[in-house]
Design an enzyme around this catalytic site. Structure first.
Site, mmCIF file in Angstrom:
data_model
loop_
_atom_site.group_PDB
_atom_site.id
_atom_site.type_symbol
_atom_site.label_atom_id
_atom_site.label_comp_id
_atom_site.label_asym_id
_atom_site.label_seq_id
_atom_site.Cartn_x
_atom_site.Cartn_y
_atom_site.Cartn_z
ATOM 1 C CG ASP A 74 -16.181 33.507 -57.296
ATOM 2 O OD1 ASP A 74 -16.604 33.530 -56.117
ATOM 3 O OD2 ASP A 74 -15.544 32.541 -57.760
ATOM 4 C CG ASP B 67 -16.063 25.548 -54.125
ATOM 5 O OD1 ASP B 67 -16.566 24.751 -54.937
ATOM 6 O OD2 ASP B 67 -15.971 26.755 -54.351
#
Length: 888
Positions: A71, A482
């Site tokens: 992404d 993350d």
């Protein structure tokens, strides 16, 4: 795992960092810099994965040819001999950083050398550029770009649906692209060179994750989400007649054309109330499979169904493996076994707890089995075993209670593909890695199949901060989005675990004590729990500190040079300081909330801050700060600054924006005054590394624009001259987060990326002789030279090669021109890091401006892709002007 990954400082970028407006710079106050060149080898500090992989694409006609899209971190090609991935979009540069987001990939089944990527990261204001379709005739070794008049969203909601980009399997000059944001369906008839909207396509979509979102992120219309050809309705060279298109519209999700796109109609009888995440066609049996969800994904979805459409009769059949009432997730990740098309698999992509689920049918969806079942709740019986020994951090250090297990089978499992040539091989993407198996059919025989990470080489982390301590077992410490961050003791090996105790979702800043590097502090984001942690053993083990009142996020932290105290600028409240390990924090005065903080690397009581154009200093351990009178610094907060190790009060500051002050500044008096380096057009990071042999100053590293060229630069002479150490094939999009040299190894530099992990470079010049110390103005290259010519990849009709030209003489070159002849009729198709011309078999490669200077004992490297009619013999002779070179 964060559910949405958004570019660090993206709002600052959108506000002007990448704009094309003229620079407003102060008058020069230092000598103009000169540029030299050095050859670097670039690798990743291995983490393996770390982010969402929304798409995996196998070529349908060539065995072992597969691609993966991420992404925010570009695209990759599978390397079967090594079972690894190789990045193929690292050439995306700073000015088009949004093109590191890949919304779709298509591999040409007619000509497997061709691959296409639809790129663009955000459809709202966060990405200032439009999307594009990249096309390659050499499997991603080089690209051409077709710009689009709208944005694409590789990191937008709905990014796991697809594929939005498809090549006609019968007439491969025809491609279709589904666009978001109400832009409709687009078509190219010239192999992706130009695109036009399909004017008669009836539905541009209407679904948005959250129509009320004022940022434009969740409120964007997800648009046209997949395109699927029925290859049985065409013949070679003629356009395929039947095409299915998926639309983000819960009442009108699937459309079809039966006349090669001339007319379109809503597919009659289709289910409503759901979004079709994919459309996978089994042309042999005449079935179109559609996994549905009530949400666009990739992390949301509460209900779902699976349907099968019979293309010959128009009959719809609900083949859901579980009743809708029993779902708490949507379906996606659908794939069929091309060797046995009646075998179908799908994923419960949005099942976060206790795990994702995989479903398998061997009778075209008539009956199903699951990857795991309950025996008696909460006990699970798994049809698989998991081996994460190659990426042990995938357990996240968790020890959950049943029915959860560690490691998990996955989450955000929108992409799942069975190898079309091998029924035993399956790969699927998760929010953290690519998993796969090579004994999948054990599922059908009742024995267990083994799932392992199939992700080596695919590095997809966003890097916020980096530190390379001068001693101790840690070679590198990283602050990541993350997954928190890692302590690398060996850059070539995956660390056993991310930072834990506590485990931040995102680490925003870290620092070690310069003269006592066993002491390390880090801060970060966490949904609940402390936002600060400390280590006394060089980052090997951690313990939590105590938050002061009001903290909502990590911010930045600075350690005193001896580790005796810390200054913390967290999100949500003002700057704080503490003696010891943060059990009690006191408010600092004289410095605004949100300031970036750093420490002096010599004096343990001196700390620094920066906010909105003003520099601050404290001499009492962070208790009080005083604003500097220095002017002309960047007005915004897109700034990185560091104090030089070993010298009190010496500071380097980089940053700014294109509509104001932008560059690199230097202070030797603790920030009271700053001098701007006039030779640096723009700079965004600054770091220090081991000094070159004979140099009196530490090596400087920066992500910058110097001499009109964007790149990663090195200086061994205090910024008087600079070496560009990356090249056009190694740019990695946005590199403005952090940079640091290695204090133990000259020339080694660690570069942050936003989605390509931690990249590190090693210099071919071990001493620094060619690294920015001025050049001999010899007008013509003379003396001895050596050439190494290496073929780095070959495929049918083409190849990629690298040429290393070494100055083995005693004087420097300030220009060069290298000539050779191909022995077998080869032609150059694209060449980088040099200009070239070819006449017949003879090729001449000449320097570009930034690599013209080659010091004695140094080298320069350029690469190219070429066409070969069959045999691909290597050139036997090379000449530097009239000088013959030794050939290795």
């Amino acid at each position: 795992m964060r559910r949405t990954r958004i570019l660090t400082a993206v709002m600052a970028l959108a506000a002007g960092l990448l704009a094309g407006s003229p620079l407003a710079l102060a008058a020069p106050s230092a000598p103009e810099s000169t540029l030299t060149a050095d050859t670097y080898t670039w690798k990743n500090a291995r983490i393996d994965g770390g982010g969402f992989v929304p798409g995996i694409v196998f070529n349908r006609t060539e065995k072992n040819l597969a691609y993966a899209r991420t992404d925010i971190g570009g695209a990759y090609r599978w390397q079967e001999p090594t079972k690894t991935w190789t990045p193929i979009t690292d050439s995306v540069g700073w000015d088009r950083w949004g093109h590191t987001g890949v919304v779709s990939l298509a591999s040409d089944s007619v000509d497997p050398n061709k691959v296409y990527a639809a790129v663009g990261t955000y459809t709202n204001s966060w990405d200032p550029g439009n999307g594009a379709v990249l096309r390659s005739g050499d499997r991603g070794a080089s690209w051409q770009r077709a710009d689009l008049p709208f944005k694409l969203g590789g990191n937008m909601p709905g990014r796991g649906m697809g594929e939005r980009l498809a090549v006609d399997p019968n007439r491969n000059s025809v491609l279709y692209l589904g666009a978001p944001s109400g832009k409709g369906l687009w078509r190219s008839t010239d192999s992706g060179a130009t695109w036009a909207q399909v004017a008669n396509f009836p539905n541009v979509g209407n679904y948005a994750q959250d129509p009320a979102d004022t940022s434009g992120y969740a409120s964007d219309n997800q648009g046209i989400v997949w395109v699927t050809f029925d290859e049985s309705t065409g013949t070679a060279g003629n356009a395929t007649r039947t095409i299915y298109v998926g639309v983000a519209d819960k009442d009108n999700a699937v459309y079809r054309s039966t006349d090669a796109g001339a007319t379109w109609s809503r597919l009659a009888g289709q289910p409503t109330g759901y979004l079709a995440h994919k459309g996978v066609l089994d042309a042999k049996n005449g079935y179109l499979y559609l996994p549905y969800s009530d949400k666009g994904g990739p992390y949301d979805g509460g209900k779902g169904q699976l349907w099968r459409y019979a293309t010959a009769t128009g009959t719809w059949k609900n083949i859901s493996p579980v009743a809708e009432a029993d779902t708490s997730y949507g379906f996606s990740g659908l794939t069929i076994d091309r060797q046995k098309p009646g075998t179908v698999m799908a994923t419960a992509y949005s099942s976060w707890w206790p795990d994702t689920q995989l479903f398998r049918s061997t009778d075209s969806g008539g009956t199903w089995t699951k990857a795991w079942d309950y025996t008696s709740y909460p006990t699970r019986a798994n049809r698989y075993t998991m081996d994460v020994s190659s990426s042990p951090w995938l357990t996240f250090g968790a020890n959950p209670s049943p029915p959860e297990q560690s490691p998990k089978l996955g989450w955000m499992t929108e992409s799942l593909e069975i190898d079309p040539f091998n029924s035993n091989r399956m790969m699927y993407g998760t929010g953290a890695t690519v998993y796969g198996t090579e004994n999948l059919t054990n599922w059908d025989s009742g024995s267990q199949f083994t799932i392992k990470p199939m992700v080596q080489g695919l590095e997809e982390t966003a890097v916020n901060d980096l530190a390379a301590p001068p001693s101790g077992g840690a070679v590198l410490l990283s602050a990541l989005g993350d997954i928190g961050g890692f302590r690398h003791t060996d850059l070539t090996k995956v660390p056993s675990m991310m930072f834990t105790s506590p485990t931040f979702t995102t680490t925003t800043s870290l620092d070690y004590a310069e003269t006592n590097p066993g002491i390390v502090a880090r801060v970060g984001d966490l949904d609940s729990g402390p936002h600060v942690a400390f280590s006394t053993d060089n980052g090997a083990n951690w313990f939590a500190g105590t938050d002061p009142s009001g903290v909502s996020g990590g911010g930045t932290i600075a350690s005193a040079s001896d580790g005796s105290r810390f200054v913390w600028s967290p999100a949500g409240t003002g700057v704080r300081y503490a003696t010891g390990f943060g059990t009690s924090w006191s408010a600092s005065t004289g410095v605004p909330a949100g300031a970036i903080v750093e420490s002096d690397r010599v004096d343990p009581k001196t700390f620094y801050g920066f906010k909105s154009g003003t520099f601050y200093a404290s001499s009492d351990g962070g208790a009080t700060f005083t604003a500097s009178a220095a002017t002309g610094l960047p007005a915004g907060d897109s700034v990185r600054f560091k104090a030089l190790p070993g010298t009190k009060g010496e500071i380097w500051l980089a940053g700014g924006a294109a509509d104001g002050a932008y560059g690199l500044w230097h202070s030797t008096d603790s920030g009271k005054t700053f001098t701007k380096l006039s030779g640096v057009d723009q700079a965004d990071t600054i770091g220090f590394g081991k000094a070159a042999t004979g140099a009196a100053y530490q090596t400087l590293y920066t992500s910058a624009k110097i001499g009109g060229v964007r790149g990663i630069f090195r200086s061994t002479d205090k910024g008087a001259s600079w070496t560009r150490i990356n090249d056009d094939a190694h740019q990695w999009g946005w590199t403005g987060g952090a940079i640091t040299g290695d204090p133990r190894v000259f020339g080694r530099v660690y570069v942050s990326t936003n989605g390509r992990g931690v990249v590190y470079g090693e210099s071919s010049d071990a001493s620094g002789g060619g690294g920015g110390g001025g050049t001999d103005p010899t007008p013509t290259p003379t003396g001895a030279c050596a050439v190494t010519y290496k073929v780095t990849g070959e495929w049918s009709g083409g190849f990629q090669a690298e040429v290393k030209l070494s100055n083995t003489g005693t004087t420097a070159w300030n220009s060069w021109s290298l000539g050779w002849s191909f022995p077998n009729g080869q032609t150059v198709s694209q060449l980088w890091n040099a200009e070239y011309s070819q006449s017949g078999a003879t090729v001449t490669a000449k320097n570009v401006n930034w690599n013209a200077n080659v010091a004695a004992g140094s080298s320069v490297t350029f690469g190219f892709t070429g066409n070969s009619p069959g045999t691909n013999g290597k050139p036997s002779a090379f000449k530097l002007g009239d000088q013959s070179c030794t050939v290795a």
